[in-house]
Structure formats: C-alpha cells, structure tokens
Enzyme design. Structure first.
Site, short mmCIF file in Angstrom:
data_model
loop_
_atom_site.label_atom_id
_atom_site.label_comp_id
_atom_site.label_asym_id
_atom_site.label_seq_id
_atom_site.Cartn_x
_atom_site.Cartn_y
_atom_site.Cartn_z
N ALA A 13 -43.22 2.99 -23.46
CA ALA A 13 -44.34 3.30 -24.36
C ALA A 13 -45.65 2.76 -23.78
O ALA A 13 -46.66 3.47 -23.74
CB ALA A 13 -44.08 2.69 -25.75
N ARG A 23 -55.99 8.84 -17.52
CA ARG A 23 -56.30 10.23 -17.13
C ARG A 23 -57.37 10.82 -18.05
O ARG A 23 -58.24 11.57 -17.61
CB ARG A 23 -55.04 11.11 -17.21
N GLU A 34 -47.28 -7.68 -19.28
CA GLU A 34 -45.81 -7.57 -19.30
C GLU A 34 -45.25 -8.96 -19.04
O GLU A 34 -45.58 -9.58 -18.03
CB GLU A 34 -45.36 -6.58 -18.23
N ALA A 42 -35.57 2.14 -16.30
CA ALA A 42 -34.78 3.08 -17.10
C ALA A 42 -33.58 2.37 -17.69
O ALA A 42 -32.50 2.35 -17.10
CB ALA A 42 -34.35 4.26 -16.23
N CYS A 44 -31.62 3.31 -19.88
CA CYS A 44 -30.44 4.17 -20.06
C CYS A 44 -29.68 4.40 -18.78
O CYS A 44 -28.57 4.92 -18.80
CB CYS A 44 -30.87 5.53 -20.62
#
Lengths: 476, 476
Positions: A13, A23, A34, A42, A44
């Site tokens: 997110a 952009r 962070e 990833a 998953c």
C-alpha cells in the site's frame, strides 16, 4: 502545501501510494518510513520460496530501494514511526540516528498486519516460526537446506538477517514439521514441506481447513493434503510447542496428543497494525483496523490508511470490513496516492475474493460464504453446492469442479461463492466476484453469456451450473 | 391446450427446450422433428474427434435418442419439416412414410445453421469437406486413418453414413491438407491435422486469423500456428478447389498461387437455417436469422425460435444480433421450454463471448471488438492492448497474456475485450463478459476485487492491467 506526503510503511500500500503520487505530482516530496530492512516484498510468495519454486528472495521484491529512489521517493528504511500528532501534523520517527519529528502535509498509515502467535506457549523456541517476514522465511529455507549443499539458502542477500539464516543453515534439516493452523499459510506450507520430503503434521482447531472457503472446499483440500501424505489433526487445538530441552522446539502437544517435530510453523492468523494511531483522534473500526471512507481517508482530514491495517467497504454488505489481501493494498494505496495528488479516486470495494493452491487443488472464494455472517448482514442465506466438469465431458483432462453459491432467499441477490478443482478452477471465482460487484441476482448470473469451448469449459460453465441449481432452489 | 409442443430440430436448442418442457409439464406432449439421423451432437467437439483426442462420435452426443425417449420426448429422426402454416397452426413433415400435417399448440423453430461452402468452385469434389455434420467429420477421420489400423475410424457406429466412412477408410491417408478459412474451424482443424503429421496449409482471405477476436489475438494465433509448422496463406483468397482429374480434390488455387492437397476443409462461415419460415408471417432480422423477443418468441404468437437460427438481444448494443454459439442455443432452448410450460423465462442477452484453442494458445473474446461495429452501435471506441503476466513474475510457469479492452470514450462504458495467452487465459474472458452484462465502466472494472495468488494471477490480473491502462487513456 509545502510539507511532504508522509507514508508510514514501505510495503504494497505504502509504495503503491508513493509511486502513483510521484507520477501524478512530481514536484511534491514523498517520504516513506519503513521500520524494517525490507520493502515491497511479496508476502504471498513466501511459501513458494520455502518450497524451492522461487530461487531468490530478491525475486519477490516488487520494488527495490533503488527503484524507489529512481522514482524520486525518499525511502527511509529502519525508520520506525512511533507516534502521530494529528494536531501538529507531525510524526515521531526513531531512526538509526535517533528520534525526530517529521511534519506532514498528508499522512498515509500503511503499517500492514502482523502474524498472531503469542497465544501459543513455546512460540519463542528456536525452530518455531511465523511466515510473515522475509527474515523468518529465509531462516526456514536455510533450515531445510542440507549444509552440504548450502546454495539453496541465501545467507548473503542484501537486507537479510544474516546471523539468523546462518544459524539455521548450520543445522541438520528437520525430518518432521508441525504446522499450527490450517488457513492459507498452513495449507501452503504443507505443500512446501512435503516437497522437501518432510513428514508433515497439520493441526487445525476447527474441523475444517481454510474456514473462509466453506466446508465443500475445506473437504476437498483435506482430501488433497491426505493424498499427498500430510497428516491432518483436525479439531485438535495445539496447547503448546514443546521444548527439546535445549531451547529449540521438540514437538507440539495438542488436545489430541503430541507429535515430535524439529520445525514448527505457526499460522493462526494476522491482526492489523493499528496501534500507531491508538492514542490519536483517528478512529478504528469494529475489526480493530483503521476506519476509512471511500477515498481511504480516516475521520481526520488529510490522514489516510490503506492496506492490511485498514478497513474498507464490502461490496455485498455495504458495511466496512477488514479483509487483508494483496490486491486491496495495492489498489487502495494507488488510489490514495492519486487522491492526495489532487485527483480524488475511490479505493473501491472489497468482496473478499481470494484464491489458494493446495498441491494441485485450486480454490477460490468471494463474498459472504458463512451463513452466520450473511444473517448478521441482514440476509436470509441459501446455499447450493454442485460438482460439474471443467471441460466438455468427452474432452480429455477435465476435472470435477465443486461450486457453492449463496444467495438471499427473499431477493435472489447473489451473496458469495466458493470453488475447488484441479483444472482452471480458482480463476473462475473472478466471474462470481464481478457478479457481486454488480449486485447481480442468481437468475441474472445464470443467464450470463460465459465462454464455452470443449478444452476450457462445458456448455454450462461450473459457475453457471451452480447458478442454475441455486436459482432452481430459490424458485421452489 | 391439446395440441403438442412441436419442435423443429433435434440439436442443442430443440432438445434443451424439449427436456425442460417435459420436466416442467410432464402431461403435455412434446414432438421433435429432426431431419437427420443425429441428434444433440457436440458441434464444437468435432475437431478434437478428428485430432484423435475424442475416441468415439458417440462420446459427443449430449442426449441419445433413447435418453430422449426416457424423458418422454417423442423424437422423430429423419423427419424433415418442410412447411409451416401459422394460420392453421400446423407444420408439414416429410418422413420415411411420406408427408403429413402435424398440428401444434406451440412451435419452436430450432433449425440451426449450415456451413457456407457453395461460393467455392470444386467444393463437391471427393476429399473436400465442411466440418458441420457428424457424417463428414466421421469421413475426415476415416480418411486420416491408416487402412492397416482401421480401429481409429468408426464405420459401424449407429446413425453414421457407413458408406461414406468406408469409402474414405479405404483410401490412403493424404499427406497434405488445405484449409480454406481461418476462423474457429480453420484454426482448430489446423491443430487436428498437424497432430496427424500432415503438411497443413491454411488460407485466409483477410490478413488476420480469427477476425472476431481482433488483431492482437490474430497475431498471436498466427505466430502459434507457424511455430507448429502450419503454413499460413494470409490475405490469399481461394479461387477454387482443384480436381485431381478423377473427381477428387488435387489441391487449391488462390490469389497467391496453388498448393497440392489430398484433403480440403472449407470453413468460411455458417448461415442461419431460417428458410423454413421464409414464406410465413414470421419475421427475420437484418442478419437473416429469425427475430425474437426476450422470451424467444417471434412476432407470431406461440411461435418461438432459438439457437443458431435465431437472433437475440446483444448485451452491449441493446440491439438484436446473430451470434450462433453453443451456450446461447442451450440457454435459449431451455428458457423457451420453460416459458411454453407456463413459466415465462427470459432467454437472456448475448455478449458474443467465445473462446478457442489453437495448439497451446488460449483465446477469448466478448462484446464489441471491432471499431466499425462499435461506431455503428453509436459508440466512440477506444482500445488499449497490454501484455501482462498470468502469474506473479517470480512464480514459475507464467505466460505473457495479451489483453485488449475497448470502451466508449464519452461514457467510459466497457464495450468488449479479447485475450490470448497459454496459461489460463481463455477463461479470464468470463470476467469481461460479466462486466459487459452489467454495463460496467472501465473504471469500475479496474476497481473490481479479483483473485490474486502467485500460482494463478499477479496482484493485478491481466484483465485489471488492461482496465488500468485503458482507464488511464480515457482520463487523459
């Protein structure tokens, strides 16, 4: 507005928001804090890295720190945001050089979720893991690696906890793995461990695997796991992870007995990381995740939340719900990035669409599957389960596909669905998800012009067969 | 009502109507007249029978004559309906015992479509076939069979034209096959002939294969066919099928030259069998197929039409259109059977959803793909094509998936889409078809909660990537 767009959390997110915002509005500063060393990984993919189907942890980064830099994102790793002052519009940050206050123009809380493991005694023992960070995943893979063939593990990858990986790389691989929890992580890790020829025991407190997928899917997955040599302990609650006497795991004890194991994975769920805003005016929803509106904004102007820490509107119930999933995080982050840049963009609804692979069994679910939940939302649910071929009966390679659809008796409105089968089953749930997004009735779904060709679908796709049977039951 | 429900045509639409009607209203007589020996055969399976993936013609019957009898359907094969008198409510039937008049209470015209082959000189030569009947399909398979191993062919199957099959079984198999037409039949037969190691030449007058699927799909299919050894003659119109001097085919001549071939298949399209009602008050639509309302009824009370001989309402344009496809025939037939039984049931809209396999390439299309057609329907079309992975980039086995979506510039309404790829590509078109059925905008599709898991889809499914890019272009 001179203060930057500040984002807390550098995963799906957060970085989707940062990228989109840069952009749209290249002139505005975007700072991402962070707390870990990893960004945008990833989640998953982790079971497949452990299984050995993904070669490197680095393959699973969708955006590297240098990519972020190229996009003009001011990414500060190992910087933890420990406080938010919504009056002053500042966040308190603890970084390698100490603590400081960072002013923000807009703020996005994208702190994700964390694995729940505390309730299980012994979760701190060596060889007990959750699969919710890159470090622990790397350690599990190292643990499965024969020290004689160390190239399977990756002790030297940038950002990884080298000491932890080397510790487990030095050990002899375990022969038995115990998995606590039969949700996504449990089922996927069973496949991963079986691929390494481990003796795999999976403990699940309910009688059913993959609870959000409903009973018919749970049964097919249980059958598949057993066929692949996994020992299932359904209806057994794990009471503690046992020690081997040397600070490492020795096994697990459950209400059904005990099993020796050299490796234990706990996958009993996750919870939203919403603690950061606990003492602020930012409101949480019933789930404990942060409440947001259709643009992902919280009740405090200029403060947004997206991803696994946030609630979103459910397409079927119209109420807010917490369903932490990858696409949701990416989509909501991207929308917030665009909204903050001055182009208001809805984050979209969630339907709880999810798919999971268990060996060769493909499973999908979307919407309301559980009848109690459907009743809580004011519906009078009726479900029908069908088993239909995935291809024309005469065409080779088809497989029995189990479809369960649920509808509201009064209105005929489709509420949810699940699917399981080995031939292109999972992806068919997207048809049901799209139907939910449009408030279709079961009768309308039954009349939808779906694809037919012998190699891909019978004349009546399994989803249509499900709709036909459920609609017949509604009409009776 | 004492007169029976009479159905003309014993294929998908006719027998779906008959079966459904008998279930709904077991007391009413249902008479089905079928001019041929075959009923309810799977047209779409024929190329796979020729290829050898389907063992027997009988496997492709979805309902046998004895099944029909068990359901209480009075099925009369080799009975051709040659006239309709809507004033007298009778049909004229020619059967083995002569001609007779059959009164009807309700009438369903389900006469299907026929292959177009007349425009090509030489189409009557031995060894030139269309793939639109069981007899010709059986003959093609017999022709490909080595007379030394005759078990591949089926001269003795009930209902088949034994003489024709035996004639071709006795011949040496051809070495070269020429296919006239690069639509479904042409592409599927190329795969079938290549499986028998024939030298395959495919002629297509336009420069593009599979025209209804648009250029990006056509290009990928052309590439796939060439990779599999098929010689494509794109932009070449076949002028005639050449004789070998003995009444059999010797090759084909086209605007690009000539090719010797011992077997020629013509698949240049089909046309609706609406001639039966030509001299009646029953109205045809612009396509030449029979015009129907939302219950499949024609302009004459009590006279219905369904399947390949009928027009239906298009979900995107709202106008009537002729798109002969298997699901449409089954669905419309079933709905008419129910309506005639006293429970009015809409036949549903069509979106022209179709999928086709070309070797390992899976293709799908739905809605309006061609810009001229979109403009004719009053839209201002914009299309974007993307190529996206079918799985997470790091997960093995993914494939490049080409998605083209088309929308109306003014409203953002989704008009149609196509897809091509080798990994679960075709079935994803169902998501787009469901979106069309619900008049979704591209922005709404972009925000739909579709499935994500590394083995099945990247975070953004290729369909969502397509929507994202097209929506971005619409916003610019």
């Amino acid at each position: 507005m001179s203060d930057p767009f500040v984002i807390v959390g550098g995963d799906a997110a957060g970085l989707s928001a940062a990228s989109k915002h840069r952009r749209e509005n290249p002139d505005r500063e975007v700072v991402v804090f962070e707390k870990g060393r990893w960004v945008s990984y990833a989640q998953c993919g982790m079971p497949y890295y452990v299984k050995g189907e993904v070669d490197s942890l680095l393959d699973m980064l969708s955006l590297t720190p240098s990519d972020a830099e190229e996009r003009g994102i001011d990414l500060r790793r190992e910087h933890e945001v420990v406080g938010v002052d919504t009056d002053a519009s500042t966040v308190s940050v603890e970084g390698p050089d100490g603590r400081f206050e960072q002013p923000y123009g807009d703020l996005l809380v994208a702190t994700g979720a964390q694995a729940v493991s505390e309730p299980i005694e012994g979760h701190h023992l060596g060889g007990a893991f959750t699969i919710h960070s890159m470090d622990s995943t790397a350690a599990v893979r190292a643990f499965l690696t024969d020290p004689a063939e160390p190239e399977f593990a990756e002790p030297n990858v940038e950002y990884v906890d080298t000491a932890l990986v080397e510790e487990f790389l030095a050990r002899e691989p375990p022969e038995t793995a115990a998995i606590v929890g039969g949700g996504y992580v449990g089922v996927e890790m069973a496949e991963a461990f079986a691929a390494h020829d481990l003796d795999v025991h999976l403990f699940q407190r309910p009688e059913q695997l993959l609870e959000p997928f409903g009973e018919p899917v749970g049964e097919r997955v249980a059958e598949t796991l057993r066929e692949n040599g996994v020992t299932l302990h359904l209806g057994e609650a794990v009471e503690r992870i046992e020690s081997d006497g040397n600070g490492d795991v020795g096994g697990v004890s459950s209400t059904g007995g005990s099993v020796d194991a050299g490796l234990v994975v706990v996958g009993i769920g996750i919870r939203p990381n919403s603690g950061l805003v606990a003492n602020t005016p930012v409101e949480l929803g019933e789930s404990g995740a942060i409440a947001t509106d259709r643009y992902g904004e919280t009740n405090v102007d200029g403060v947004y939340a997206a991803g696994d820490c946030a609630e979103m509107r459910h397409a079927v119930t119209g109420s807010h719900d917490w369903v932490p999933l990858g696409l949701t995080a990416n989509r909501a982050g991207r929308a917030v990035g665009q909204t903050v840049a001055g182009r208001p963009t809805p984050v979209g609804d969630i339907a709880g669409t999810a798919v999971v692979k268990a060996f060769d069994m493909e499973c999908g679910r979307t919407g309301l599957v559980d009848h109690d939940r459907a009743r809580d939302a004011g519906f009078d649910p009726l479900s029908k389960t069908v088993t239909a071929g995935s291809r024309s009966g005469y065409y080779p390679g088809g497989a029995e596909t189990t479809v369960t659809l649920t509808a509201d008796r009064g209105s005929g409105k489709l509420l949810g669905g699940t699917i399981a089968g080995t031939d292109r089953a999972a992806i068919r749930i997207d048809t049901v998800a799209t139907a939910l997004e449009n408030d279709m009735t079961v009768g309308e779904l039954e009349r939808t012009d779906l694809a037919y060709a012998p190699p891909f679908s019978p004349v009546w796709d399994p989803v249509l067969v499900g709709a036909k049977v459920l609609n017949g039951a509604l009409e009776d």
